[in-house]
Design an enzyme around this catalytic site. Structure first.
Site, mmCIF file in Angstrom:
data_model
loop_
_atom_site.group_PDB
_atom_site.id
_atom_site.type_symbol
_atom_site.label_atom_id
_atom_site.label_comp_id
_atom_site.label_asym_id
_atom_site.label_seq_id
_atom_site.Cartn_x
_atom_site.Cartn_y
_atom_site.Cartn_z
ATOM 1 C CG ASN A 45 -1.042 43.098 20.780
ATOM 2 O OD1 ASN A 45 -0.830 41.881 20.737
ATOM 3 N ND2 ASN A 45 -0.375 43.891 21.608
ATOM 4 C CE1 TYR A 97 3.915 44.675 24.809
ATOM 5 C CE2 TYR A 97 1.865 45.923 24.839
ATOM 6 C CZ TYR A 97 2.672 44.948 24.268
ATOM 7 O OH TYR A 97 2.224 44.256 23.168
ATOM 8 N NE ARG A 98 10.012 48.860 32.542
ATOM 9 C CZ ARG A 98 11.178 48.294 32.268
ATOM 10 N NH1 ARG A 98 11.346 46.992 32.450
ATOM 11 N NH2 ARG A 98 12.194 49.022 31.830
ATOM 12 C CD1 TRP A 109 4.326 48.412 23.809
ATOM 13 C CD2 TRP A 109 3.969 50.211 22.519
ATOM 14 N NE1 TRP A 109 2.975 48.606 23.736
ATOM 15 C CE2 TRP A 109 2.724 49.700 22.960
ATOM 16 C CE3 TRP A 109 3.994 51.326 21.711
ATOM 17 C CZ2 TRP A 109 1.510 50.286 22.598
ATOM 18 C CZ3 TRP A 109 2.796 51.915 21.347
ATOM 19 C CH2 TRP A 109 1.567 51.400 21.785
ATOM 20 C CD GLU A 136 -2.754 39.016 22.316
ATOM 21 O OE1 GLU A 136 -1.610 38.801 21.881
ATOM 22 O OE2 GLU A 136 -3.557 39.808 21.755
ATOM 23 C CG ASP A 187 12.209 43.865 34.009
ATOM 24 O OD1 ASP A 187 11.234 43.102 34.086
ATOM 25 O OD2 ASP A 187 12.342 44.716 33.108
#
Length: 464
Positions: A38, A42-43, A56, A104, A154
């Site tokens: 994967n 993700y920050r 996550w 991906e 965000d």
């Protein structure tokens, strides 16, 4: 011992952020059971010289990998690439369906028309992009207590509150010679992520049509921050088809997070989003043609009734067939003079839509204001009333962004009587404990005035 994340120019983007965050990390993990790869984004909040938090969320693949590692009693190896081919940055954000043997990396290779060159990590058994500027390698121990992460300004335009997430331990940091550190900024839309979302719209439309062939087009307006608002146009052939399409879309991957879905006929452009909404109101009789549902929502949705769970709203703006009750005569209006109200700070109308902002001081105040406004003659030709807090600008973009962020449709959508018929009212004001809302209500993102003044003073120097 030589690893020092402090050597990277990691940004603290907004004044109330809990610290510096990596905002364009390409996070690579392997399913401990199947070996499937994967690549996600993700920050990551930098905690100290050799560790970060890993954001996550509940529905993310990386989190599932960590849960499997915990069941097997193993640490989870993680690699984080920064930079490289920009197609990887897009692919890491794409809503790729869970297809065995497809990651991906395959999507990125397909988009660039050539395979992605990968190298083996120096301390982990994971592939990393050979062209990356930096690579962080390490592990997450599922038995280690989670750490506090946040706040973070965000892409919703609000601060995500402090929450608990796993700690990523960095055991190796490698980089190219003269490496360039990549970052992005998210906040009140539109920001850079809005264009990544639009790319996904175009790329996944053919796949959507395989499941729902009647779909002509769809659009996620930037004001909806990806998961709050979806416009969809369909070739309508039978009664109830708009709801069939809405249910189908809500069952597709990350589309399950959609909060408000607006359906229109095939001949209606789905963008700009506001124009499509106004056209939908011509054919949507509130109550009869609006439907409240319930389901999973994005973890970042601060207004939901509960964490990751809340209401949804479907507006059927297609032309109605006889079996659906047929069309109801409606002439959208925007009145030049609006009724004064002691609690309304400002208000504005567009054909069929009324926006008003108020200073909220007590529970249920918005509904009282709505009742007064809708009893006035100026509610004629109106089918949607949007209510927001007083610091909201009455532009279509900001009003819709603010209201959609701040509603749980099951709680905050009501059909109320106007002088010419029913009106859908959305209460987008902040929710109070006295109204039964007990979750933290976040701050809206605003830049420090000193920083703004500094930027303004240096425009000439920037050469822009």
């Amino acid at each position: 011992e030589a690893v020092d994340l402090g050597r990277l120019p990691v940004l603290k983007s907004w004044p109330l952020d809990g610290g510096p965050f990596l905002t364009l990390p390409l996070v690579i993990t392997k399913d401990p059971e199947t070996g499937e790869l994967n690549l996600g984004m993700y920050r990551m909040q930098v905690l100290d010289q050799r560790s970060t938090a890993m954001h996550w969320q509940l529905h993310k693949v990386g989190r599932r990998h960590l849960e499997k590692a915990k069941k097997l009693g193993k640490r989870l190896e993680v690699a984080v690439a920064l930079g490289g081919d920009p197609v990887l940055t897009y692919a890491a954000t794409a809503p790729l369906p869970p297809l065995p043997g497809v990651s991906e990396f395959h999507l990125a290779g397909f988009l660039r028309g050539a395979p992605i060159e990968l190298a083996r990590g120096v301390s982990v058994d994971l592939p990393v992009p050979a062209e990356a500027e930096f690579v962080l390698e390490g592990y997450i121990d599922p038995e280690e207590p989670p750490v506090e992460e946040g706040p973070f300004g965000d892409h919703t335009g609000f601060y995500t509150p402090v929450d608990l997430y796993p700690r990523f331990h960095v055991t190796a940091l490698t980089h190219r010679k003269g490496a360039i550190y990549p970052a992005t900024l998210v906040g009140v839309p539109p920001m850079e992520d809005a264009y990544l979302i639009e790319a996904s719209e175009r790329l996944f439309l053919p796949a959507l049509r395989l499941v729902l062939p009647e779909v002509v087009d769809y659009h996620l307006p930037p004001e909806g921050v990806a998961h709050n608002w979806v416009n969809v146009a369909l070739r309508k052939e039978y009664p109830g088809q708009a709801y069939k399409v809405a249910y189908g879309m809500l069952g597709l991957g990350q589309m399950m997070f959609a909060k408000v879905l607006v359906a229109v006929d095939a001949d209606v452009p789905v963008k700009p989003g506001f124009s499509a909404l106004l056209e939908a109101l011509r054919h949507a009789l509130p109550g009869r043609d609006t439907l409240l549902l319930r389901g999973p929502v994005d973890v970042l949705d601060h207004s939901a009734r509960a964490f990751a769970f809340g209401g949804k709203l479907v507006i059927d703006g297609t032309r109605k067939l006889p079996e659906e009750g047929g069309e109801v005569a409606f002439a959208p209006r925007a009145h030049p003079e609006l009724p004064p109200d002691p609690e309304v700070v400002a208000q504005r109308q567009w054909p069929g839509l009324w926006g008003a902002v108020l200073e909220k001081r007590r529970p249920h105040q918005a509904w009282e204001v709505a009742e007064r406004l809708l009893s006035a003659p100026q509610s004629a030709g109106i089918r949607l009333l949007l209510l927001a807090d007083q610091d909201t600008a009455l532009t279509p973009e900001e009003l819709l962004w603010y209201v959609l962020n701040n509603i749980d449709p099951e709680r905050d959508a009501r059909v109320m009587p106007g002088v010419e018929g029913p009106v859908l009212v959305l209460d987008g004001t902040r929710k109070l404990p006295e109204e039964g809302f007990h979750r933290a209500w976040p701050e809206r993102i605003r830049m420090d005035p000193k920083v703004k003044a500094l930027v303004e003073a240096r425009w000439e120097e920037y050469g822009l």
